[in-house]
Design an enzyme around this catalytic site. Structure first.
Site, mmCIF file in Angstrom:
data_model
loop_
_atom_site.group_PDB
_atom_site.id
_atom_site.type_symbol
_atom_site.label_atom_id
_atom_site.label_comp_id
_atom_site.label_asym_id
_atom_site.label_seq_id
_atom_site.Cartn_x
_atom_site.Cartn_y
_atom_site.Cartn_z
ATOM 1 N N ASP A 142 5.312 -11.012 2.415
ATOM 2 C CA ASP A 142 5.763 -9.627 2.318
ATOM 3 C C ASP A 142 5.059 -8.748 3.356
ATOM 4 O O ASP A 142 5.672 -7.892 4.004
ATOM 5 C CB ASP A 142 5.471 -9.140 0.886
ATOM 6 C CG ASP A 142 6.210 -7.864 0.602
ATOM 7 O OD1 ASP A 142 7.448 -7.873 0.741
ATOM 8 O OD2 ASP A 142 5.552 -6.847 0.280
ATOM 9 N N LYS A 193 6.559 -6.597 6.733
ATOM 10 C CA LYS A 193 6.249 -5.211 7.117
ATOM 11 C C LYS A 193 5.727 -5.160 8.543
ATOM 12 O O LYS A 193 6.060 -4.249 9.324
ATOM 13 C CB LYS A 193 5.247 -4.601 6.142
ATOM 14 C CG LYS A 193 5.856 -4.403 4.753
ATOM 15 C CD LYS A 193 4.848 -3.986 3.720
ATOM 16 C CE LYS A 193 5.494 -3.872 2.354
ATOM 17 N NZ LYS A 193 4.555 -3.728 1.265
#
Ligand code: ADP
Ligand code: ASP
Ligand code: MG
Length: 918
Positions: free
Chosen positions: A774, A778
């Site tokens: 994750d 980003k």
């Protein structure tokens, strides 16, 4: 008495009974009004003096004057001569078909007439609603030899018969019904003749269709008289003389009409006159009409003939709206319009007023007021010479007063290099168009003279194109003209307003609004009077265009139709935030957000007007249907009364993300906290961004990084103002931030993870956080935003999931086994501690070396990253301008509320990009 305009019987030899003219004195006692009139008959039905029996049946004292015209009566005029009073003492009222649709409504009209305290009143009345359509239908049926015209005529009879039974009684009823039956039997005979011939002439048709007005005017006059007030009814064919023109219109002959009116009035002096709208006569006394919706025009002509104080047009809407209220639900009533503005509006399709209504009244400065018969408290719209004064605080300063559209058009484009500088090309084009009788609605020619394009009604375009092909055959063969092209399925959108003439930037705003609604303009025209800007568009875009420009000029709010995908944690929080804020946004910022649909993976809820957000959960449960993303998109975007559409993807689904490109292509704005699209395959990402840049469709994804924190917008702001990104380094995961902020040596690593899980900071399976994927997403989003062309696989990611536990089946098993690896992590922490450092799990974009990394790093205890608490994110931008000290954004970067808040602020950003006031 003239009971019918003329009566007809048709025998096998197609003979027609003559018209009659009867002097008033000979028919006293006959009601409603003694009138003298004859009409020469259409030539197909020669007059026959012998065939007058039916006329005689109805009145023994009748005298028959076959083929007698109105002028023939003049010998009898002197007896009753009364000068025609003209001027302010007259008020003209026109009641449209909707006002006289039922017996109750006719009574209502009578009450309005009676309650007007003007000294003298002239009332122009339309046929009962739908009747004119029914009459045209009779003709079409008879002409195409469809014998159902007989039953259709029965329906017309029945409608008037039953209305009369409701309204009248005694002699009035008997007289009216006898008249009605008589007319209908004449019509039957005429229609039979049309049926046999399979053909109808214009004058026959006009004669037939005008009966609706004859009947409604007579009924109304009986009703008025019933209340003890004297009135006369006027068959306007005796007064209104018009000249037919080549363009299927008629021009009033005011001089002749005034002469006839004087004569009529001298024989029928009355303070209240109920006149038929729509019908008139030619100078040869042939019955004709003022064409569809022509009663408004009748009223205006009558107003002019009487030099009336005012013409009031009663209809079923509160006045002239800024756009057709059936198409733009947020249209507003215009309190005042200038004659020019009203003319432009009506010409461009606002059928509340017949376009030709303005000219006759303008001559004498007679104001027109449009009023709603069903809402007497509404003041209506006043149309007069100058509309510049402020009306009751209504903003009349807006340069655009209203918008109108015309559908079913085609554009014709005549193009070629041989046109430039050749005098007479335009004249040759338009004379060819004239020869086929087509009506040119707008023309546009660029000054390069390379092409001339113009719009004509779709039904005429074939003939126009053929005429042009043949007229320019030689030029086309020689290549001087390259083509005569037809672009079908077009519509016109027109903006109207007198003040446009002196206000710069109106067309810029107009076209900008169209661009933002992703609407392509095919052609434009603005005459130098500047009262009107006309744009030709694809027909399917027309209503959306109308709504987009309408809302842009502040006539209605900036409205966005929204579809929310994924009412999970974030989606639900967003819906609740919207619920609490939409009213304030509407009131204070003119932003109207309407959630037209909510879809989960299984169920979806759709609404035509906007979901009641205070009940969205229960509505989704009760009224939800099987989810279908395509149908959902179509519903939210297909809604025509809202100019802008936004889909908000609150899922983490890559299938939903793969639809963005298609949505943007359709002009749908996309807002999302879903990272899948921006961190997916690079080529797709680049395509998406390129599309976003070319179009006026927006794609906002602030909440993909740092939830509600301004990360993406800060980065953009830096880049767009010319700063250069050197490095972005940050703690991007709220979960991992929490874990390392709390891993201070008092508890083991696995204990801290368990605590975070319990507190709801982790995904259901904490490996999804610990794996670092994750964070890598980003990083890639920010890297790409900074211009780096990296794939997700280019980012090395240090996972915190111990190798042996990666394949462990369940989250529970993982949590159980994690303590076995606590010593490794404890050692790392201890080493850091000894150098007065802390462990932090960070993502880094290294713009100088064009790479990125996600890993566990050590930071000195004085470093800002070491000062964090809770689940805060912190992101440091090092740039050419922020070199010594990085620009730091810090704050809670996870959780449904703050993420939904980030999505919400993107929605508001979209509204302001679409023109909402700031
Ligand atoms: P009437 O039978 O009273 O003459 P019309 O149907 O001819 O009524 O005209 C009234 C209708 O015009 C309204 O019901 C409305 O739907 C339509 N209309 C179209 N454009 C406009 C507009 N800009 N303002 C008001 N009404 C409009
Ligand atoms: N009755 C006619 C029509 O429907 C005229 C009018 O009502 O304006 O066209
Ligand atoms: Mg009308």
């Amino acid at each position: 008495m003239l009971m019918a305009a003329f009566s007809a019987t048709i025998s096998g030899s197609s003979r027609f009974l003559s018209p009659t003219s009867l002097p008033k004195r000979k028919i006293s006692g006959f009601s409603p009004s003694p009138q003298c009139r004859s009409f020469p008959l259409p030539k197909a039905f020669p007059l026959s003096r012998s065939n007058i029996s039916s006329r005689l049946e109805r009145g023994k004292s009748l005298t028959i004057h076959a083929q007698t015209s109105v002028s023939d009566i003049s010998v009898e005029k002197s007896v009753d001569e009364v000068n025609l009073p003209q001027g302010d003492m007259w008020a003209v009222h026109k009641f449209g078909g909707t006002c006289v649709g039922t017996s109750q409504r006719i009574k209502n009209v009578a009450d309005i007439i009676i309650s007007d305290d003007s000294e003298r009143k002239l009332v122009v009345i339309s046929a009962m609603s739908k009747v004119t359509d029914m009459m045209y239908d009779l003709i079409n049926k008879a002409q195409s030899r469809d014998d159902s015209y007989v039953s259709a005529l029965d329906a017309v009879l029945e409608k008037h018969n039953s209305t009369a039974l409701d309204l009248l009684d005694g002699d009035d009823l008997a007289t009216f019904l006898s008249q009605l039956h008589h007319d209908v039997s004449n019509l039957k005979a005429m229609l039979r003749a049309i049926y046999i011939a399979g053909h109808v002439t214009a004058s026959f048709s006009d004669f037939v269709v005008g009966h609706g007005e004859l009947w409604s005017a007579q009924m109304l006059s009986y009703v008025v008289r019933k209340s003890g007030i004297d009135c006369k009814w006027m068959d306007t064919r005796e007064v209104l003389i018009v000249n037919p023109t080549s363009s299927n219109q008629v021009d009033p002959d005011f001089t002749e009409s005034e002469r006839k009116l004087e004569k009529w009035f001298s024989q029928n002096p009355s303070k209240i006159i109920i006149a038929t709208g729509f019908i008139a006569s030619t100078p040869q006394n042939i019955p004709t009409t003022l064409k569809r919706d022509g009663s408004d025009f009748s009223a205006a002509i009558m107003g002019a003939l009487f030099r009336a104080r005012q013409v009031t047009i009663w209809t079923d809407v509160d006045g002239v709206y800024s756009a057709d209220p059936r198409k733009v639900s947020e249209a507003v009533i215009l309190r005042k319009l200038s004659y020019q503005e009203a003319w432009e509006m009506s010409y461009f399709g606002a059928n509340v007023l017949h376009p030709r209504t303005i000219i006759p009244v303008m001559r004498y400065d007679i104001p027109i007021v449009i009023r709603n018969i069903f809402n007497l408290s509404a003041p209506g719209t006043k149309i007069c010479r100058s509309a510049s004064d402020d009306v009751d605080g209504q903003n009349v300063d807006s340069p655009v007063k209203g918008f109108a559209t015309i559908d079913n058009l085609a554009l014709v484009n005549v193009e070629g290099t041989g046109m430039a500088g050749v005098p007479g090309t335009a004249s040759a084009i338009f004379s060819a168009v004239k020869d086929v009788g087509a009506n040119v609605i707008m023309i546009s020619q660029a000054s390069s003279e390379h092409s001339v394009c113009f719009a004509v009604p779709e039904k005429e375009v074939k003939a126009v194109a053929e005429a042009l092909q043949s007229r320019f055959r030689q030029a086309l063969d020689a290549g001087r003209l390259s083509q005569v092209a037809v672009i079908p399925n077009c519509s016109i959108l027109a903006a109207v307003g007198q003040k446009m003439a002196s206000t710069p930037g109106v067309s810029a705003t107009l076209f900008n609004a169209l661009a933002k609604a992703n609407i392509n303009i095919r052609a434009i025209a603005q005459g130098c009077s500047e009262y009107n800007i006309t744009a030709v568009l694809k027909r399917e875009d027309c209503i959306r265009a109308l709504r987009a420009v309408h809302s842009r000029f502040y006539l209605s709010r900036t409205t966005i139709a929204m579809g929310i995908i994924g009412p999970g944690l974030i989606g639900a929080a967003l819906l609740d935030q919207l619920r609490d804020q939409v009213a304030v946004l509407k009131e204070e910022f003119n932003i109207d957000l309407r959630v037209m649909g909510i879809t989960g993976s299984r169920t979806m809820l759709l609404s035509e007007v906007g979901i009641d957000l205070s009940r969205w959960r229960e509505l989704l449960k009760q009224k939800g249907q099987v989810a279908d993303l395509e149908k959902f998109t179509q519903h939210v975007h297909g809604n025509h009364f809202i100019p802008n559409t936004a889909l908000v993807d609150c899922t983490a689904d890559s299938n939903v993300a793969s639809c963005y490109h298609d949505w943007l292509c359709k002009g749908i704005h996309v807002i999302t906290p879903n990272k899948k699209a921006n961190s997916g395959p690079l080529d797709k990402y680049l395509k998406l961004r390129a599309l976003q840049r070319q179009s006026y469709t927006h794609y906002f994804y602030e909440a993909t990084v740092g939830a509600g924190l301004p990360i993406v917008s800060t980065l953009r702001g830096l880049l767009e103002t010319g700063d250069r990104i050197l490095r972005i380094e940050g703690i991007f995961s709220g979960t991992l931030s929490y874990i390392f902020n709390n891993f201070t040596g008092t508890r083991t690593f696995s204990e801290v993870v368990a605590e975070a899980k319990e507190a709801g900071y982790t995904e259901p399976d904490p490996r999804d956080d610990l794996s670092g994927t994750d964070v890598a997403r980003k990083v890639i989003i920010l890297a790409r935003e900074s211009g780096l062309k990296l794939e997700l696989s280019d980012i090395p990611v240090q996972t915190l999931v111990p190798e042996p536990l990666r394949a462990t089946a369940s989250a529970e098993d993982f949590m159980k086994q994690l303590p076995q690896f606590d010593t490794d992590m404890a050692k790392e922490r201890q080493d850091a501690e000894e150098s007065r450092e802390v462990l932090r799990y960070v993502g880094v974009v290294d713009a100088i070396n064009q790479k990125g990394v996600v890993e566990l790093r050590r930071y000195n205890k004085s470093h800002p990253f070491a000062q964090l608490s809770g689940s805060d994110n912190i992101i440091a931008f090092t740039t050419t301008r922020y070199k010594e000290q990085p620009l730091i954004v810090r704050g809670p970067g996870a959780g449904a509320q703050v993420t939904a808040g980030g999505v919400f602020s993107d929605i508001l950003r979209l509204a302001s990009y679409l023109g909402a006031p700031s």
